[in-house]
Design a protein around this motif. Structure first.
Motif, PDB file in Angstrom:
ATOM      1  N   ALA A  21      -2.703 -12.095  -1.063  1.00  0.00           N
ATOM      2  CA  ALA A  21      -3.842 -11.984  -1.979  1.00  0.00           C
ATOM      3  C   ALA A  21      -4.842 -10.947  -1.481  1.00  0.00           C
ATOM      4  CB  ALA A  21      -4.518 -13.345  -2.126  1.00  0.00           C
ATOM      5  N   ALA A  22      -5.099 -10.951  -0.171  1.00  0.00           N
ATOM      6  CA  ALA A  22      -6.049  -9.991   0.389  1.00  0.00           C
ATOM      7  C   ALA A  22      -5.537  -8.569   0.249  1.00  0.00           C
ATOM      8  CB  ALA A  22      -6.313 -10.317   1.859  1.00  0.00           C
ATOM      9  N   VAL A  23      -4.243  -8.373   0.498  1.00  0.00           N
ATOM     10  CA  VAL A  23      -3.654  -7.036   0.360  1.00  0.00           C
ATOM     11  C   VAL A  23      -3.725  -6.566  -1.091  1.00  0.00           C
ATOM     12  CG1 VAL A  23      -1.500  -5.728   0.511  1.00  0.00           C
ATOM     13  CG2 VAL A  23      -2.146  -7.267   2.362  1.00  0.00           C
ATOM     14  N   THR A  24      -3.448  -7.476  -2.009  1.00  0.00           N
ATOM     15  CA  THR A  24      -3.557  -7.139  -3.435  1.00  0.00           C
ATOM     16  C   THR A  24      -4.978  -6.709  -3.775  1.00  0.00           C
ATOM     17  OG1 THR A  24      -1.829  -8.751  -3.990  1.00  0.00           O
ATOM     18  CG2 THR A  24      -3.254  -8.022  -5.782  1.00  0.00           C
ATOM     19  N   ALA A  25      -5.956  -7.425  -3.229  1.00  0.00           N
ATOM     20  CA  ALA A  25      -7.357  -7.096  -3.476  1.00  0.00           C
ATOM     21  C   ALA A  25      -7.731  -5.755  -2.844  1.00  0.00           C
ATOM     22  CB  ALA A  25      -8.262  -8.203  -2.937  1.00  0.00           C
ATOM     23  N   VAL A  26      -7.179  -5.462  -1.668  1.00  0.00           N
ATOM     24  CA  VAL A  26      -7.437  -4.163  -1.019  1.00  0.00           C
ATOM     25  C   VAL A  26      -6.960  -3.027  -1.925  1.00  0.00           C
ATOM     26  CG1 VAL A  26      -6.733  -2.649   0.883  1.00  0.00           C
ATOM     27  CG2 VAL A  26      -7.438  -4.996   1.355  1.00  0.00           C
ATOM     28  N   ALA A  27      -5.752  -3.175  -2.460  1.00  0.00           N
ATOM     29  CA  ALA A  27      -5.229  -2.162  -3.376  1.00  0.00           C
ATOM     30  C   ALA A  27      -6.112  -2.050  -4.616  1.00  0.00           C
ATOM     31  CB  ALA A  27      -3.798  -2.508  -3.770  1.00  0.00           C
ATOM     32  N   ALA A  28      -6.577  -3.195  -5.119  1.00  0.00           N
ATOM     33  CA  ALA A  28      -7.446  -3.190  -6.294  1.00  0.00           C
ATOM     34  C   ALA A  28      -8.739  -2.431  -6.019  1.00  0.00           C
ATOM     35  CB  ALA A  28      -7.763  -4.623  -6.716  1.00  0.00           C
ATOM     36  N   GLY A  29      -9.336  -2.663  -4.849  1.00  0.00           N
ATOM     37  CA  GLY A  29     -10.568  -1.960  -4.505  1.00  0.00           C
ATOM     38  C   GLY A  29     -10.362  -0.466  -4.398  1.00  0.00           C
ATOM     39  N   ALA A  30      -9.226  -0.066  -3.805  1.00  0.00           N
ATOM     40  CA  ALA A  30      -8.929   1.360  -3.679  1.00  0.00           C
ATOM     41  C   ALA A  30      -8.738   1.998  -5.055  1.00  0.00           C
ATOM     42  CB  ALA A  30      -7.682   1.559  -2.821  1.00  0.00           C
ATOM     43  N   ILE A  31      -8.019   1.307  -5.937  1.00  0.00           N
ATOM     44  CA  ILE A  31      -7.780   1.845  -7.277  1.00  0.00           C
ATOM     45  C   ILE A  31      -9.088   1.957  -8.055  1.00  0.00           C
ATOM     46  CG2 ILE A  31      -6.669   1.396  -9.502  1.00  0.00           C
ATOM     47  CD1 ILE A  31      -4.417  -0.002  -7.888  1.00  0.00           C
TER      48      ILE A  31
END
Length: 253
Positions: free
Chosen positions: A206-216
């Protein structure tokens, strides 16, 4: 089909849109208002995907703290990388270059800018592709909404950026080489998103998914919306909302 191979194929499908846009932007003089309009639509599509497919999914899996922290970390990491690359000539990598103030520099104007542009394209593309692989971890089926959102947004990105590269004097070999390499990197990123991230706990996923979301999300604000606003500012709100609603409808179909 092996899930890792499936992740790679979907990553390639999404990444190939960059090459499609690059071929169009380099070979066809698309009116700037069309480029801006499509960029605004793509931004809306990605914003919706980030909201409902990425941050929303991270929240459902691990709660508010991992989702919020991951999103901030992703945005911070992207911004740091973007600032570093901007100083080396990649500040306007998504710009079509029709305005001198926002033109990409040639290699003669700024040495090393070609490499910086390529790295910038990689920085923009990797988070999007990685989450395609990560989406396979939830039930063994890829999120077609995420793939569609990345594909739709990649076309105007490749189109606008390759037009700017052409105006900066870069040849076909460089332009198509860059976008071909990014399409290949998208494949690898999707595979790694599935194979590497899948070994961790749901909270970490979940955290990794959120990291990608923040970058996008940071990428949308830093590179896509400015180009869209440049020539479609009177209509950008409506076009962006239209893209948002298309993605929203797909995610709830």
């Amino acid at each position: 089909m092996n899930d890792a191979v499936q992740a790679g194929l979907w990553g390639l499908v999404a990444g190939s849109a960059l090459l499609l846009g690059a071929v169009t932007g380099f070979g066809v003089r698309v009116p700037q208002k069309v480029v801006a309009t499509v960029m605004a639509f793509g931004a809306g599509v990605l914003i919706s995907a980030v909201s409902f497919e990425l941050v929303g999914e991270a929240y459902d899996q691990a709660g508010l703290a991992p989702a919020a922290i991951g999103t901030l970390v992703g945005a911070g990491a992207y911004t740091a990388g973007n600032l570093w690359l901007a100083r080396r000539g990649a500040r306007h990598r998504k710009r079509s270059g029709h305005r001198p103030a926002h033109a990409q520099p040639s290699e003669a104007q700024q040495g090393g800018s070609g490499l910086a542009l390529a790295l910038g394209a990689l920085l923009d593309g990797v988070p999007e592709s990685a989450v395609i692989g990560v989406s396979l971890l939830d039930g063994g089926a890829v999120s077609l909404v995420t793939v569609a959102a990345v594909f739709i947004s990649n076309v105007p990105e490749g189109l606008s950026s390759s037009a700017g590269m052409r105006r900066a004097g870069r040849g076909k070999a460089y332009v198509f080489g860059v976008w071909g390499a990014i399409a290949a990197a998208s494949t690898v990123s999707a595979v790694l998103g599935y194979t590497v991230v899948g070994a961790f706990s749901p909270a970490v996923i979940a955290a990794v998914t959120a990291v990608a979301a923040g970058a996008i999300l940071a990428m949308i604000a830093d590179t896509m919306i400015p180009e869209a606003f440049e020539d479609a500012h009177l209509a950008i709100g409506l076009v962006t909302v239209s893209g948002f609603l298309v993605s929203f409808a797909l995610s709830h179909a």
